[in-house]
Design an enzyme around this catalytic site. Sequence first.
Site, PDB file in Angstrom:
ATOM      1  N   GLY A 125       1.105  -1.181   0.315  1.00  0.00           N
ATOM      2  CA  GLY A 125      -0.211  -0.043  -0.088  1.00  0.00           C
ATOM      3  C   GLY A 125       0.608   1.459   0.010  1.00  0.00           C
ATOM      4  N   TRP A 146       6.336  -5.268   1.356  1.00  0.00           N
ATOM      5  CA  TRP A 146       5.548  -6.511   0.271  1.00  0.00           C
ATOM      6  C   TRP A 146       6.098  -7.708  -0.074  1.00  0.00           C
ATOM      7  CZ3 TRP A 146       6.516  -5.585  -5.303  1.00  0.00           C
ATOM      8  CH2 TRP A 146       7.171  -4.392  -4.931  1.00  0.00           C
ATOM      9  N   ASP A 176      10.691   5.885  -5.819  1.00  0.00           N
ATOM     10  CA  ASP A 176       9.956   4.550  -5.200  1.00  0.00           C
ATOM     11  C   ASP A 176      11.403   3.893  -5.248  1.00  0.00           C
ATOM     12  OD1 ASP A 176       7.788   3.622  -5.362  1.00  0.00           O
ATOM     13  OD2 ASP A 176       7.473   3.152  -7.280  1.00  0.00           O
ATOM     14  N   ASP A 180      11.653   0.928  -3.694  1.00  0.00           N
ATOM     15  CA  ASP A 180      11.422   0.220  -2.468  1.00  0.00           C
ATOM     16  C   ASP A 180      12.644  -0.941  -2.669  1.00  0.00           C
ATOM     17  OD1 ASP A 180       8.369  -0.728  -2.089  1.00  0.00           O
ATOM     18  OD2 ASP A 180       8.749   0.925  -3.935  1.00  0.00           O
ATOM     19  N   ARG A 218      17.014  -2.511  -5.671  1.00  0.00           N
ATOM     20  CA  ARG A 218      16.337  -1.124  -6.461  1.00  0.00           C
ATOM     21  C   ARG A 218      16.182  -0.470  -7.115  1.00  0.00           C
ATOM     22  NH1 ARG A 218       9.523  -1.166  -6.826  1.00  0.00           N
ATOM     23  NH2 ARG A 218       9.044   0.399  -7.532  1.00  0.00           N
TER      24      ARG A 218
END
Lengths: 272, 529
Positions: free
Chosen positions: B186, B236, B297, B299, B324
């Site tokens: 999320g 996640w 972004d 992650d 990443r």
Amino acid sequence: MIVARVCLALALSAALSLHAQEKAVTNPVAGDPAAVREGASLFRGNCSPCHGLGARGGGRGPDLTAGRWVHGSSDADIFNTITHGVPGTEMPANDLEDSEVWAIMAYIRSLAPAKIEAISGNRAAGERIFWQTAGCSTCHMVHGRGGVLGPDLSRVGGARSVPYLIESIRQPSKELTTGMLDPNNHYGVPLEYDTVTVVTAPGEKITGIVKNEDTFSIQLMDTHQQLRFFLKKNLQQVSHQRTSLMPAYSDDMLKPAQLEDLVAYLESLRDE
Amino acid sequence: MRRAIAWLALLLCGGAPAQVTYQRLLGADQEPQNWLTYSGSYQGWRYSRLDQINTSNASRLGMQWTFQVTDLGQFETTPLVVDGVLYGTGQNDRAFALDARTGRPIWRYQRNLPDKLQPCCGMVNRGIAILGNRLFMATLDGHVIALDTRTGNLLWDVKAADAKAAYVFTVAPLVVKNEVIVGISGGEYGVRGFVAAYDAETGQKRWRFDTVPGPGEPGHESWAGDSWKTGGAPAWITGSYDPELNLVYWPTGNPSPSGYGGARDGDNLYSNSMLALDADSGKLKWYFQFTPHDLYDYDATQVPVLLDAEWKGRPRKLLLQANRNGFFYVLDRTNGKFLQATAFGKVSWAKSIGVDGRPILNPDLTSGPAGQRVCPGALGLTNWYSPSYSPDSKLLYVATSDECDIFTSSPQTYRAGHDFLGSVYVPDPVVRPTGALKALDPTTGAVKWEFKYFSNPNGGVLSTRGGVVFAGESDGNFIALDGRTGAELWHVQLGAAVYSTAITYQLDGKQYVVIPAGSALFSFAIVQP
């Protein structure tokens, strides 16, 4: 009795919602710089895959800066088009907040020209140029006739602005049309008409438009409009030009007056 | 009479295969005929000791069976195989059990999901965990459930989070002892991330670690104002576990909003971090943050690879992660100490990683009217798809994405259940993104070889004692390479993108390799000429 009450309630609620729709016919954030910024951001995320990064049209969606609104030009019309989509086309319904739709509209309106350019050329002359002298129809199809190497132009008048058409003829490589992102591969920006040259093992050079490609193979349509499939292990070289295969029609090849005529013809190509 | 009942009981129950105990999970790598946990073992290696398929015969791989999930969307499962039964999950929280020899289904389960759910990236599920006769699944509506391995019947169902506020699960749980550990998704919706453990037998919550510290907790000061409340840091992807240290290593994702940092000044702990959590209490033993105050972004949700190896002349317990953000990190997993970081592809957001493990930002990022061009792009130099470590070649295999993106950023107001990104990005329109499978030497970070993909991958890597590495790519090819050289041994076109990573198992003396692609599982083995 209960049924009657429910009917009355339904009728009242329908009347109320109709009232709400009638009230909200103008964009409450039109011209608001913050809304334009938010709209630009939302447009990039939601609309640009089809309509292009600057809303000037992409592989699937029309130019939204041309000031031509095929499905209605009022705020209410455009709001409705964005929210509900256009049945029978690739424009889907969108699950956006009302405020987000208004912001997107504020952004789009900020790009639209003050006035639509007048077309001064002769349509009939342009049609002859298209089908005969300039050879456009060798690669482009209109209403079922013509070639298949380039985009079908049957609806181009409704989908692209006059400056865009002129640029596409004079400098076809200036802004290459990006394709819709593959739903199975949300990475990458495929070109809709990607020019490639392959060199076979015996040394034959073949140029064409890529239809598909992966790590091991490539499928293209060559300049004779024949489909050609190759395994990369059998090729000496695969080179992507990142330029259009269409020749740039300079002043020498297409005089300014001829260009005007051709654009008048292209501009007349609509959905009917 | 009593004797007769005893005989009947033996007759009925005596033939049942041994259940998956915690002991078996601890030694999962010792029974390569099965695939007992997400990464194949607690070390996160995605490696198998099977060698029937090897570099000399992989060219003779052939189809054995397929199984169609008959649903749409990305198929991201990692199946488990236990004593002849293959368990998997599908889109929209489907689950199934198959005969692993034939692909014939034994049972199917489909979660009854509410209409409006907000997973950022599809109605996906990455797999299940097993203990005893229970399969554990974390669902898109924020629940953790247990299914009976034999029937697919629901055994327990607990609500872990509020799906209306976009808390969803996509992760494959990790079973440790008698706990089921899960992490929330999320990060694109301003959730407050967490990792939590549930009792495998009852579903009762055992502990929960909030990945964004609240008032009074250490790390809270790394968030400006109230930004922590919607700080993201989801969790996640499935972590790894060191039984000797009793530490669960669980990586976290981006701070929210991912692309706009103006309202969340500070490092934004524990976003983009590796967490070392005590398996029994969930207490934080140490953390390492890869990308403080992230704007792109990045992650850190890549499976941590645990390796005991010599480091600068002495044996050390290492944690490897190809991140990443484009750097390959080596940490000491006993204490989180930073040992080394090297770029394994094109990186522009940071010049390098300093000796303290913090990035040295690049002040010269080019910015134009259309936005700022940053490498790697938002989808990262690699992503959640699994890496693989082979103890034979001593190489770490990582699927990589060569893409730079153009980012634009703007403030955004949080609304529960709505996306909360603060930015958008598009791939650089000038350079076509591509990908590769790279083999890294973990001790130096050097790229020993690479096999180029035409497109960016979404699938990870499996390595085997047979010396073969298997990987699926976005254009639908499933590929076998020589793990030492990167030479292609075999490939097959499966007709749709691979969004997962292969597993392998052995039955009746035959080694199978299974890969999800499109909406189907494809099974391969050596075919005799």
